[in-house]
Design a protein around this motif. Structure first.
Motif, short mmCIF file in Angstrom:
data_model
loop_
_atom_site.label_atom_id
_atom_site.label_comp_id
_atom_site.label_asym_id
_atom_site.label_seq_id
_atom_site.Cartn_x
_atom_site.Cartn_y
_atom_site.Cartn_z
N GLY A 61 0.83 -1.22 0.00
CA GLY A 61 0.00 0.00 0.00
C GLY A 61 0.86 1.26 0.00
N LEU A 62 1.96 1.24 0.73
CA LEU A 62 2.86 2.39 0.77
C LEU A 62 3.51 2.61 -0.60
CD1 LEU A 62 4.27 4.61 2.41
CD2 LEU A 62 5.99 2.92 3.09
N ARG A 63 3.96 1.51 -1.22
CA ARG A 63 4.57 1.63 -2.55
C ARG A 63 3.55 2.21 -3.55
NH1 ARG A 63 5.88 -3.20 -3.11
NH2 ARG A 63 4.70 -4.05 -4.85
N ALA A 64 2.31 1.72 -3.44
CA ALA A 64 1.26 2.23 -4.33
C ALA A 64 1.08 3.74 -4.14
CB ALA A 64 -0.05 1.50 -4.06
N PHE A 65 1.05 4.18 -2.89
CA PHE A 65 0.86 5.61 -2.64
C PHE A 65 2.01 6.42 -3.23
CE2 PHE A 65 1.20 9.48 -0.08
CZ PHE A 65 -0.08 10.00 -0.26
N LEU A 66 3.22 5.91 -3.06
CA LEU A 66 4.40 6.66 -3.51
C LEU A 66 4.45 6.77 -5.03
CD1 LEU A 66 7.02 5.28 -0.97
CD2 LEU A 66 5.78 7.46 -0.91
N VAL A 67 4.11 5.70 -5.74
CA VAL A 67 4.14 5.81 -7.20
C VAL A 67 2.95 6.65 -7.70
CG1 VAL A 67 5.51 3.74 -7.58
CG2 VAL A 67 3.02 3.54 -7.64
N ALA A 68 1.82 6.55 -7.00
CA ALA A 68 0.65 7.35 -7.41
C ALA A 68 0.92 8.83 -7.23
CB ALA A 68 -0.58 6.93 -6.62
N ARG A 69 1.62 9.21 -6.18
CA ARG A 69 1.81 10.65 -5.96
C ARG A 69 2.72 11.25 -7.03
NH1 ARG A 69 5.40 11.03 -0.41
NH2 ARG A 69 7.41 10.85 -1.46
N SER A 70 3.75 10.51 -7.46
CA SER A 70 4.60 11.03 -8.54
C SER A 70 3.81 11.09 -9.85
CB SER A 70 5.84 10.15 -8.72
OG SER A 70 6.66 10.24 -7.59
N ARG A 71 3.02 10.05 -10.10
CA ARG A 71 2.22 10.02 -11.33
C ARG A 71 1.21 11.18 -11.33
NH1 ARG A 71 -0.32 6.25 -14.85
NH2 ARG A 71 -1.79 7.51 -16.04
N TYR A 72 0.59 11.43 -10.20
CA TYR A 72 -0.40 12.51 -10.08
C TYR A 72 0.28 13.85 -10.42
CZ TYR A 72 -3.95 15.47 -7.75
OH TYR A 72 -4.91 16.41 -7.46
N ALA A 73 1.46 14.07 -9.84
CA ALA A 73 2.18 15.33 -10.11
C ALA A 73 2.49 15.44 -11.60
CB ALA A 73 3.46 15.38 -9.29
N GLU A 74 2.91 14.35 -12.21
CA GLU A 74 3.30 14.42 -13.63
C GLU A 74 2.07 14.57 -14.53
OE1 GLU A 74 6.35 11.49 -14.56
OE2 GLU A 74 7.42 12.00 -12.72
N ASP A 75 0.94 13.99 -14.12
CA ASP A 75 -0.31 14.19 -14.88
C ASP A 75 -0.74 15.66 -14.80
OD1 ASP A 75 -0.40 11.54 -15.55
OD2 ASP A 75 -2.10 11.02 -14.24
#
Ligand SMILES: C[S@@+](CC[C@H](N)C(=O)[O-])C[C@H]1O[C@@H](n2cnc3c(N)ncnc32)[C@H](O)[C@@H]1O
Length: 282
Positions: A61-75
């Motif tokens: 779950g932590l890994r998911a949050f960390l990759v999602a936050r970078s993806r969100y910023a780049e989107d």
């Protein structure tokens, strides 16, 4: 954080982004071909030991949050560039690799970070033969003791151009004063500017099992010399953002709906602690 030591939490976040490239099923939420090379041989063993077992849901779950936050910023950056944003400032950039994957030739990128972390990153990049792109400028700043506008100006930042600020994985480590000072700088930018950040909810707002997960993470970052200091409920952070408009504040349900539907593995964000937020100046 400790003055002379590079951020350990920046390394841990980078290890998890790298683990996502190697261990998670396609499609990747954050496709980052630099995530593994930036760690190089120096951290190859730590990358092998980075927890990825599917029977450790907290870790997944932590890994998911960390990759999602970078993806969100780049989107959001893609959207911002299409609307005329010309500068991207990464506050507390850590080992973020966006500058090395940047598809927007006109975009100017500023990486702001604690001097010790930035120096360490530059050594890792040099060791990995990953040269700095010409539109990237480094601006060493300690948010607790230095003035961000002065350091940005010295780095050639243009205060008259709309800018997106990414402030990922930093807010929980700041004092309220430092948070407000930096937010004030962002709020003073021209129309079209924005900020994307993540924040954590206070322990008291979490259900029992999440309190245990919170305690475990809090003690690990404390041991790393970077104790958590600042949490907000969604209502509290909304109260800090009165200068901003078009605020989007995503919890795990919204993050999973956006980035983790239809996966063949069990990668998804868990619980209610971590949230992603964006806000804009009109
Ligand atoms: C958890 S890491 C996140 C790094 C990066 N944003 C990412 O997502 O990979 C926290 C970052 O905040 C930076 N940081 C923490 N306190 C800081 C301070 N007082 N001044 C400047 N940077 C700070 C650290 O150097 C580190 O790069």
């Amino acid at each position: 954080m400790q003055a002379a030591t590079p951020s350990r939490t920046a390394l841990r976040v980078a290890l998890r982004r790298a683990a996502h490239q190697i261990y998670d099923a396609p499609p990747l939420v954050l496709d980052d071909p630099i995530a593994v090379p930036i760690l190089g041989e120096t951290y190859a063993e730590e990358l092998r030991r980075t927890p990825t077992r599917p029977d450790r849901p907290f870790s997944v779950g932590l890994r998911a949050f960390l990759v999602a936050r970078s993806r969100y910023a780049e989107d959001l950056l893609a959207l911002a560039v299409s609307r005329g944003v010309t500068q991207y400032v990464l506050l507390g950039a850590g080992l973020d690799t966006f500058a090395h994957r940047n598809p927007y030739p006109q975009l100017r990128i500023f990486e702001v970070d604690h001097p010790a972390t930035q120096q360490w990153k530059r050594e890792l990049l040099a060791g990995g033969h990953l040269p700095a792109p010409s539109n990237l400028t480094y601006a060493p700043v300690d948010f607790e003791i230095q003035l961000l506008p002065e350091q940005l100006r010295a780095a050639g930042f243009d205060e008259t151009s709309p800018t997106l600020f990414a402030w990922l994985g930093v807010v929980p480590y700041l004092t309220l004063e430092a948070f407000r000072a930096t937010l004030g700088v962002i709020a003073a930018q021209p129309a079209g500017s924005g900020v994307v950040l993540d924040y954590g909810q206070p322990r008291s707002a979490l259900p029992f099992l999440e309190k245990l997960a919170h305690d475990s993470l809090a003690s690990r970052v404390q041991l790393a010399g970077e104790p958590f200091q600042l949490f907000f409920t969604p209502e509290e952070i909304a109260g800090e953002l009165t200068a901003f408009r078009k605020i989007e504040d995503l919890g795990s349900t919204e993050i999973n709906a956006r980035y983790f539907t239809g996966r063949t593995d069990n990668l998804k964000v868990l619980g209610t602690a971590g949230r992603l937020l964006s806000a804009w100046i009109e």
